[in-house]
Design a protein around this motif. Structure first.
Motif, short mmCIF file in Angstrom:
data_model
loop_
_atom_site.label_atom_id
_atom_site.label_comp_id
_atom_site.label_asym_id
_atom_site.label_seq_id
_atom_site.Cartn_x
_atom_site.Cartn_y
_atom_site.Cartn_z
N LEU A 112 0.82 -1.21 0.00
CA LEU A 112 0.00 0.00 0.00
C LEU A 112 0.86 1.26 0.00
N LEU A 113 1.94 1.24 0.81
CA LEU A 113 2.76 2.45 1.00
C LEU A 113 3.79 2.66 -0.10
N ALA A 114 4.01 1.65 -0.93
CA ALA A 114 5.05 1.77 -1.96
C ALA A 114 4.72 2.83 -3.00
N GLY A 115 3.45 3.21 -3.09
CA GLY A 115 3.08 4.29 -3.99
C GLY A 115 2.95 3.89 -5.44
N LYS A 116 2.86 2.62 -5.72
CA LYS A 116 2.66 2.13 -7.08
C LYS A 116 1.69 0.96 -7.02
N ARG A 117 1.18 0.58 -8.17
CA ARG A 117 0.23 -0.52 -8.21
C ARG A 117 0.95 -1.85 -7.98
N VAL A 118 0.87 -2.36 -6.77
CA VAL A 118 1.50 -3.63 -6.42
C VAL A 118 0.40 -4.63 -6.06
N LYS A 119 0.38 -5.75 -6.75
CA LYS A 119 -0.58 -6.80 -6.40
C LYS A 119 -0.14 -7.44 -5.09
N VAL A 120 -1.07 -7.68 -4.21
CA VAL A 120 -0.75 -8.28 -2.92
C VAL A 120 -1.53 -9.57 -2.74
N ILE A 121 -0.79 -10.65 -2.54
CA ILE A 121 -1.37 -11.97 -2.27
C ILE A 121 -1.02 -12.32 -0.83
N TYR A 122 -1.99 -12.78 -0.07
CA TYR A 122 -1.74 -13.19 1.31
C TYR A 122 -2.27 -14.60 1.52
N THR A 123 -1.38 -15.51 1.93
CA THR A 123 -1.79 -16.87 2.26
C THR A 123 -1.89 -17.00 3.78
N ALA A 124 -3.08 -17.28 4.26
CA ALA A 124 -3.31 -17.51 5.69
C ALA A 124 -3.12 -19.00 5.96
N HIS A 125 -2.01 -19.35 6.57
CA HIS A 125 -1.73 -20.76 6.86
C HIS A 125 -2.44 -21.21 8.14
N GLY A 126 -3.46 -20.48 8.50
CA GLY A 126 -4.23 -20.77 9.70
C GLY A 126 -4.39 -19.49 10.50
N PHE A 127 -5.58 -18.88 10.42
CA PHE A 127 -5.82 -17.67 11.19
C PHE A 127 -5.58 -17.95 12.68
N HIS A 128 -5.04 -16.97 13.40
CA HIS A 128 -4.80 -17.14 14.83
C HIS A 128 -6.08 -17.02 15.65
N PHE A 129 -7.16 -16.62 15.02
CA PHE A 129 -8.47 -16.63 15.69
C PHE A 129 -9.24 -17.82 15.11
N TYR A 130 -9.76 -18.63 15.96
CA TYR A 130 -10.44 -19.85 15.55
C TYR A 130 -11.35 -20.29 16.69
N LYS A 131 -12.20 -21.23 16.42
CA LYS A 131 -13.12 -21.72 17.44
C LYS A 131 -12.32 -22.29 18.61
N GLY A 132 -12.53 -21.70 19.78
CA GLY A 132 -11.80 -22.14 20.97
C GLY A 132 -10.51 -21.40 21.23
N ALA A 133 -10.16 -20.43 20.38
CA ALA A 133 -8.92 -19.68 20.57
C ALA A 133 -9.05 -18.74 21.77
N PRO A 134 -7.93 -18.38 22.41
CA PRO A 134 -7.97 -17.42 23.51
C PRO A 134 -8.58 -16.09 23.07
N VAL A 135 -9.22 -15.41 23.99
CA VAL A 135 -9.87 -14.14 23.68
C VAL A 135 -8.87 -13.15 23.10
N LYS A 136 -7.63 -13.15 23.63
CA LYS A 136 -6.63 -12.18 23.15
C LYS A 136 -6.32 -12.40 21.66
N ASN A 137 -6.42 -13.64 21.20
CA ASN A 137 -6.19 -13.90 19.77
C ASN A 137 -7.23 -13.20 18.91
N TRP A 138 -8.48 -13.25 19.37
CA TRP A 138 -9.55 -12.58 18.64
C TRP A 138 -9.36 -11.06 18.69
N VAL A 139 -8.96 -10.57 19.86
CA VAL A 139 -8.78 -9.12 20.02
C VAL A 139 -7.65 -8.61 19.14
#
Length: 401
Positions: A129-156
């Motif tokens: 975003l900050l580079a100031g040019k059109r840069v495609k951004v791909i993000y692979t989530a290898h497992g979100f840190h918020f999940y069913k049963g995760a600690p409240v701080k993870n969700w926060v």
């Protein structure tokens, strides 16, 4: 024309030809230097087939996975050391990493950033975003840190960050059903795409059932005749919940087991100390990081996988592909391939007695164990490298178009 002029012209043509061959300049970003050769080798092959010039930015001093500098030279990957940290609370180091990323993207005319890991995902998307040019951004989530049963701080901490950063994301890639459904509620960058792939894939020829290697593998592991061999291969980290198995083993003193722990990480000292306190030192072996897991798995009777959090769990799938039944904790990753009673046994995460019962059950029933191993082998195949590559190629082709 003089000789010098001809040589200069030829060199210029070669330079232009090489430039024309490069269709994309891709920057891969992770928080752990060994992450790329460990998990993303299939990505590299696909990017090269798309005539991409590959750069890799990471923290190469992070010891979680074995790091071989020669690998990057052999694969023509240009590395950029960064002071990036896995912890989102290391503000100063991560701010320096972000500043360097932005400068690098601008100076090297990077077309796309493919970021991994939560902090890598945040810094990579901000840098794009900050580079100031059109840069495609791909993000692979290898497992979100918020999940069913995760600690409240993870969700926060993580849920709000992921939801906000989705606005800076062209392509969001998930590897399990639960994360995919959560990501459907995010608003991506205009024209953004959401993908779900079957993990990063693994070599089904390398990870295969080879009964002829069983005796040699057990000898290499130091397993005696008649001993029940349990194996875990994973990063030594609290999320992997190794202590659940160690406590479970204290209920199984009548079984001649040997437990082999393959992996390295920041939790090793604590685990070794716990092993000593529980009186298990002569039955538990820490083997460190291993490059020969495909061989060692041939000597295993059961693969135990007690992780409380997994995006998918490639280590368990590799064991299954070797015909080894798995005793796994129930989590969003293992739900993608584990079927209780068919290819192994699923236990509540952190329940030492449930794991102890499962180990005893498979020790006492070798025929059932063998049937589960055959089913495990079949159930692992849809997650092989060839199947994953087709999905990963689609991500790159659509994202870089």
């Amino acid at each position: 024309m003089c000789l010098n002029g001809i040589l200069t012209l030829q060199i210029g043509y070669i330079f232009l030809w090489e430039e024309c061959k490069v269709k994309h300049r891709i920057l891969i970003l992770t928080t752990v230097g060994g992450f790329l050769p460990k998990f993303l080798e299939g990505h590299i092959q696909i990017l090269k087939s798309l005539d991409a010039e590959i750069y890799y930015a990471s923290n190469f001093s992070e010891p979680a996975y074995e790091y071989d500098a020669a690998y990057f030279g052999e694969h023509d990957i240009r590395t950029i050391p960064l002071p990036i940290e896995k912890s989102p609370y290391q503000f100063r180091k991560n701010a320096r990493a972000l500043k360097r990323l932005v400068r690098f993207i601008r100076e090297h005319q990077i077309d796309a950033v493919h970021c991994h890991n939560p902090v890598g995902g945040i810094l990579g998307r901000l840098a794009g975003l900050l580079a100031g040019k059109r840069v495609k951004v791909i993000y692979t989530a290898h497992g979100f840190h918020f999940y069913k049963g995760a600690p409240v701080k993870n969700w926060v901490v993580y849920y709000g960050a992921e939801r906000l950063m989705a606005y800076c994301t062209d392509s969001l890639v998930t590897i399990n059903r639960e994360d995919y459904e959560k990501a459907r509620g995010f608003r991506l960058k205009k024209g953004g795409r959401l993908f779900r792939i079957p993990g990063v894939g693994f070599d089904l020829e390398k990870y295969a059932c080879r009964p002829r290697d069983r005796a040699d593998a057990r000898k290499a592991l130091g397993v005696e005749e008649g001993e029940f061999c349990l194996v875990t291969g994973a990063l030594l980290h609290p999320d992997k919940s190794y202590e659940t198995i160690l406590y479970a083993l204290t209920h199984l003193s009548d079984i001649p087991f040997r437990y082999m722990i393959c992996g390295e990480g920041p939790y090793r000292q604590q685990l070794e100390e716990l092993t000593d306190r529980l009186g298990l030192r002569d039955r538990v072996t820490f083997l460190g990081f291993r490059r020969d897991m495909d061989f060692l798995l041939q000597g295993a009777d059961v693969f135990v996988f007690p992780s409380v959090r997994e995006g998918l769990g490639m280590a368990a799938l590799e064991a299954m592909a070797c015909g080894i039944p798995v005793i796994a904790a129930d989590n969003r990753g293992t739900r993608e391939y584990m079927e209780h009673g068919r290819n192994g046994i699923v236990c509540p995460a952190g329940d030492e007695r449930a794991f102890a019962r499962a180990i005893r059950e498979l020790w006492e029933n070798p025929d059932r164990r063998a049937a589960m191993g055959e089913n495990a082998l079949r159930d692992a195949r849809p997650f092989g490298a060839e199947q994953a590559a087709a999905s990963i190629r689609e991500v790159y082709e659509k994202s870089l178009a």
